[in-house]
Design an enzyme around this catalytic site. Structure first.
Site, PDB file in Angstrom:
ATOM      1  N   ARG A  29      34.267 -23.421 -15.509  1.00  0.00           N
ATOM      2  CA  ARG A  29      34.903 -23.996 -14.682  1.00  0.00           C
ATOM      3  C   ARG A  29      36.554 -23.829 -14.898  1.00  0.00           C
ATOM      4  O   ARG A  29      37.094 -24.036 -16.129  1.00  0.00           O
ATOM      5  CB  ARG A  29      34.747 -25.796 -14.859  1.00  0.00           C
ATOM      6  N   ASP A  30      37.318 -23.752 -13.875  1.00  0.00           N
ATOM      7  CA  ASP A  30      38.663 -23.486 -13.931  1.00  0.00           C
ATOM      8  C   ASP A  30      39.467 -24.737 -14.647  1.00  0.00           C
ATOM      9  O   ASP A  30      38.979 -25.863 -14.186  1.00  0.00           O
ATOM     10  CB  ASP A  30      39.292 -23.138 -12.497  1.00  0.00           C
ATOM     11  N   GLU A  93      47.040 -13.884 -12.094  1.00  0.00           N
ATOM     12  CA  GLU A  93      47.918 -14.440 -13.398  1.00  0.00           C
ATOM     13  C   GLU A  93      47.164 -13.848 -14.632  1.00  0.00           C
ATOM     14  O   GLU A  93      47.771 -13.789 -15.793  1.00  0.00           O
ATOM     15  CB  GLU A  93      47.964 -15.848 -13.375  1.00  0.00           C
ATOM     16  N   HIS A  98      38.357 -11.662 -12.592  1.00  0.00           N
ATOM     17  CA  HIS A  98      37.609 -12.926 -12.357  1.00  0.00           C
ATOM     18  C   HIS A  98      37.462 -13.155 -10.822  1.00  0.00           C
ATOM     19  O   HIS A  98      38.442 -12.975  -9.983  1.00  0.00           O
ATOM     20  CB  HIS A  98      38.007 -14.239 -13.204  1.00  0.00           C
TER      21      HIS A  98
HETATM   22  P1  5GP Z   1      44.429 -15.958 -11.110  1.00  0.00           P
HETATM   23  O1  5GP Z   1      45.617 -16.451 -10.625  1.00  0.00           O
HETATM   24  O2  5GP Z   1      44.470 -14.763 -12.382  1.00  0.00           O
HETATM   25  O3  5GP Z   1      43.548 -15.319 -10.158  1.00  0.00           O
HETATM   26  O4  5GP Z   1      43.475 -17.012 -11.784  1.00  0.00           O
HETATM   27  C1  5GP Z   1      43.541 -17.276 -13.101  1.00  0.00           C
HETATM   28  C2  5GP Z   1      43.011 -18.907 -13.072  1.00  0.00           C
HETATM   29  O5  5GP Z   1      42.740 -19.103 -14.495  1.00  0.00           O
HETATM   30  C3  5GP Z   1      43.513 -19.779 -12.596  1.00  0.00           C
HETATM   31  O6  5GP Z   1      42.972 -20.634 -11.540  1.00  0.00           O
HETATM   32  C4  5GP Z   1      43.720 -20.847 -14.064  1.00  0.00           C
HETATM   33  O7  5GP Z   1      43.902 -22.041 -13.500  1.00  0.00           O
HETATM   34  C5  5GP Z   1      42.785 -20.312 -14.863  1.00  0.00           C
HETATM   35  N1  5GP Z   1      42.926 -20.420 -16.198  1.00  0.00           N
HETATM   36  C6  5GP Z   1      43.829 -20.131 -16.791  1.00  0.00           C
HETATM   37  N2  5GP Z   1      44.118 -20.596 -18.199  1.00  0.00           N
HETATM   38  C7  5GP Z   1      42.800 -20.976 -18.215  1.00  0.00           C
HETATM   39  C8  5GP Z   1      42.040 -21.652 -19.351  1.00  0.00           C
HETATM   40  O8  5GP Z   1      42.599 -21.604 -20.664  1.00  0.00           O
HETATM   41  N3  5GP Z   1      40.996 -22.070 -19.112  1.00  0.00           N
HETATM   42  C9  5GP Z   1      40.449 -22.272 -18.013  1.00  0.00           C
HETATM   43  N4  5GP Z   1      39.107 -22.771 -17.752  1.00  0.00           N
HETATM   44  N5  5GP Z   1      40.826 -21.554 -16.912  1.00  0.00           N
HETATM   45  C10 5GP Z   1      42.174 -21.118 -17.079  1.00  0.00           C
END
Ligand code: 5GP
Ligand code: ZN
Length: 112
Positions: A29-30, A93, A98
């Site tokens: 889970r995010d 990010e 993912h």
């Molecule tokens: P992106 O912006 O790279 O597509 O998405 C990265 C996702 O990773 C974001 O939705 C963010 O909330 C999630 N995320 C970042 N750090 C962590 C973490 O430490 N644990 C979890 N479960 N999700 C994370």
């Protein structure tokens, strides 16, 4: 990869809320959910971005895992969204590939 947040989760050094795991993929889970259901599905091996995904079998397995988790979460029939952000302008990010599984509310379009 030692300095990768999601690799540390796969290695068990950081413990997210895991919803699914097999030999190839890992889902959790995010931490900052953008919808009532917000799950990230990742390959266990480090792949930085969608541009770096060479393995077609793994690509298919990642997608099928999203659909399978949507079913177990009870949102397959009402619908959900799958998002892959790639590189800077795509809003990526975390540089470990993912797939976002978002659901539990109606989605708007176009994405921001
Ligand atoms: P992106 O912006 O790279 O597509 O998405 C990265 C996702 O990773 C974001 O939705 C963010 O909330 C999630 N995320 C970042 N750090 C962590 C973490 O430490 N644990 C979890 N479960 N999700 C994370
Ligand atoms: Zn990684």
């Amino acid at each position: 990869m030692t300095d990768c947040l999601f690799c540390k989760m796969v290695a068990g050094e950081i413990k997210p809320d895991v919803v699914y795991e097999d030999e190839q993929v890992f889902a959790f889970r995010d931490i900052n959910p953008k919808a009532p259901t917000h799950i990230l599905v990742i390959p266990k091996q480090h792949v930085a971005t969608l541009n770096d995904l060479q393995d077609k079998g793994l690509a298919g397995h990642l997608l099928q895992t999203v659909a399978q988790i949507a079913a177990t979460e009870g949102i397959a029939e009402v619908g959900y969204r799958t998002v892959i952000n790639c590189n800077n302008e795509g809003g990526q990010e975390v540089y470990h590939l993912h797939l976002h599984l978002l659901g539990g509310r109606p989605m708007t379009w176009p994405a921001g």
